[in-house]
Design a protein around this motif. Structure first.
Motif, PDB file in Angstrom:
ATOM      1  N   PRO A   1       0.825  -1.215   0.000  1.00 21.26           N
ATOM      2  CA  PRO A   1       0.000   0.000   0.000  1.00 21.26           C
ATOM      3  C   PRO A   1       0.862   1.270   0.000  1.00 21.26           C
ATOM      4  O   PRO A   1       1.816   1.389   0.774  1.00 21.26           O
ATOM      5  N   GLY A   2       0.531   2.185  -0.891  1.00 21.62           N
ATOM      6  CA  GLY A   2       1.247   3.461  -0.947  1.00 21.62           C
ATOM      7  C   GLY A   2       2.602   3.384  -1.625  1.00 21.62           C
ATOM      8  O   GLY A   2       3.326   4.389  -1.683  1.00 21.62           O
ATOM      9  N   ARG A   3       2.974   2.208  -2.133  1.00 18.21           N
ATOM     10  CA  ARG A   3       4.278   2.054  -2.796  1.00 18.21           C
ATOM     11  C   ARG A   3       4.061   1.332  -4.127  1.00 18.21           C
ATOM     12  O   ARG A   3       4.321   0.140  -4.248  1.00 18.21           O
ATOM     13  N   PRO A   4       3.615   2.042  -5.133  1.00 17.67           N
ATOM     14  CA  PRO A   4       3.312   1.435  -6.433  1.00 17.67           C
ATOM     15  C   PRO A   4       4.523   0.684  -7.004  1.00 17.67           C
ATOM     16  O   PRO A   4       5.657   1.156  -6.938  1.00 17.67           O
ATOM     17  N   GLY A   5       4.248  -0.506  -7.536  1.00 23.92           N
ATOM     18  CA  GLY A   5       5.302  -1.276  -8.167  1.00 23.92           C
ATOM     19  C   GLY A   5       6.102  -2.155  -7.229  1.00 23.92           C
ATOM     20  O   GLY A   5       6.999  -2.884  -7.659  1.00 23.92           O
ATOM     21  N   ARG A   6       5.780  -2.104  -5.919  1.00 19.59           N
ATOM     22  CA  ARG A   6       6.501  -2.948  -4.964  1.00 19.59           C
ATOM     23  C   ARG A   6       5.555  -4.022  -4.413  1.00 19.59           C
ATOM     24  O   ARG A   6       4.347  -3.782  -4.244  1.00 19.59           O
ATOM     25  N   TYR A   7       6.120  -5.171  -4.132  1.00 23.98           N
ATOM     26  CA  TYR A   7       5.337  -6.316  -3.681  1.00 23.98           C
ATOM     27  C   TYR A   7       5.862  -6.844  -2.341  1.00 23.98           C
ATOM     28  O   TYR A   7       7.021  -6.641  -1.983  1.00 23.98           O
ATOM     29  N   ARG A   8       4.985  -7.528  -1.629  1.00 19.98           N
ATOM     30  CA  ARG A   8       5.359  -8.259  -0.421  1.00 19.98           C
ATOM     31  C   ARG A   8       4.595  -9.577  -0.420  1.00 19.98           C
ATOM     32  O   ARG A   8       3.694  -9.778  -1.244  1.00 19.98           O
ATOM     33  N   LEU A   9       4.968 -10.476   0.503  1.00 19.25           N
ATOM     34  CA  LEU A   9       4.269 -11.755   0.583  1.00 19.25           C
ATOM     35  C   LEU A   9       2.806 -11.548   0.972  1.00 19.25           C
ATOM     36  O   LEU A   9       2.487 -10.698   1.810  1.00 19.25           O
ATOM     37  N   GLY A  10       1.939 -12.355   0.382  1.00 17.29           N
ATOM     38  CA  GLY A  10       0.516 -12.229   0.649  1.00 17.29           C
ATOM     39  C   GLY A  10       0.006 -13.253   1.648  1.00 17.29           C
ATOM     40  O   GLY A  10       0.759 -14.057   2.205  1.00 17.29           O
ATOM     41  N   VAL A  11      -1.288 -13.236   1.855  1.00 14.46           N
ATOM     42  CA  VAL A  11      -1.908 -14.056   2.888  1.00 14.46           C
ATOM     43  C   VAL A  11      -1.746 -15.542   2.617  1.00 14.46           C
ATOM     44  O   VAL A  11      -1.666 -16.347   3.544  1.00 14.46           O
TER      45      VAL A  11
END
Length: 257
Positions: free
Chosen positions: A58-68
């Motif tokens: 959220p708030g950081r377009p183009g960046r990813y993190r691990l999901g649920v």
């Protein structure tokens, strides 16, 4: 044995990148670190995001993190862990390396309970059993576990007045002396016990951590005095530390890898 599927391997390589750093990555960073074609990375990220293994930050377009979904898989793995079973497997590996008795124990109040044990192959060996309870301050595993407690919790367990129970003439019975010994163990990250629970045995122990980094057990190597030597202490300490790290890794502790 079947062949590895390249697309699956690459997808897992991407997921494992998120175990490092701050846990967020962009597609260009993934492309650079894995040396994969940009189109391939884009397709894999799109697929992983569609299955909620990855989500955008959220708030950081183009960046990813691990999901649920990644969290759910990790949680199910943690639920299935059996520290006693895992401890037995690691203890067996350590015992095969050193040919001595290996224990894994947990702390309960001021006692340790042995939850795993693999015997030495030697005729002269320590007589003990899984399920046995001993005063923690008389054992290397117990001292390692006591040293790993927060100070306030240790204070609540150890009273300043009165002597601690002794198992041998070498047992620590003075609370002040025990605190000093625990401070030294805390600094070294390894615990020794010389004939404090058994007049004929010395032991060395190292901490076992879970996925949160909390010390949940300790692994020890017990050696009869007829085979114990100062020259061998460092080697045994290193082996105990490696065994504890291997068990920690099985419990999900990333720092043990």
């Amino acid at each position: 044995m079947g062949r590895l599927v390249p697309a699956v391997t690459r997808a897992l390589d991407i997921l494992e990148l998120f175990l490092e750093g701050d846990g967020t990555l962009s597609a260009p960073e993934i492309t650079r670190r894995l040396q994969l074609p940009r189109t391939t990375v884009h397709e894999l990220i799109t697929t992983l995001a569609a299955r909620t293994y990855l989500v955008t930050v959220p708030g950081r377009p183009g960046r990813y993190r691990l999901g649920v979904r990644a969290y759910q898989l990790g949680s199910r793995y943690a639920e299935q862990l059996d520290i006693a079973a895992e401890g037995n497997e690691v203890a067996r590996e350590v015992a095969e390396t050193c040919d001595e008795t290996v224990h894994v124990a947990i702390l309960e109040d001021l006692d340790v309970i042995y939850i795993a044990k693999v015997d030495s192959i030697h005729a002269v060996r320590m007589v003990s059993a899984a399920g046995r309870r001993l005063p923690a301050h008389c054992t290397s595993v117990g001292k390692m576990l006591l040293a790993s407690l927060p100070v306030e919790e240790l204070d609540a367990r150890i009273e300043e007045e009165g002597e601690l129970v002794a198992m041998t003439r070498n047992s620590i019975t003075d609370p002040g002396e025990l605190r000093a010994a625990l401070a030294d163990i805390r600094a070294r990250g390894i615990a020794f016990e010389h004939r404090e629970s058994n007049p004929d045995v010395s032991c060395v122990a190292a901490p076992v951590r879970d996925r949160t980094g909390r010390v949940v057990a300790a692994l020890s190597i017990s050696v009869p005095m007829i085979r114990w030597s100062e020259e061998g202490e460092a080697e045994l300490a290193e082996l105990a530390a490696k065994g504890a790290a291997a068990l920690s890794a099985r419990l999900g502790h990333r720092g043990a890898r």
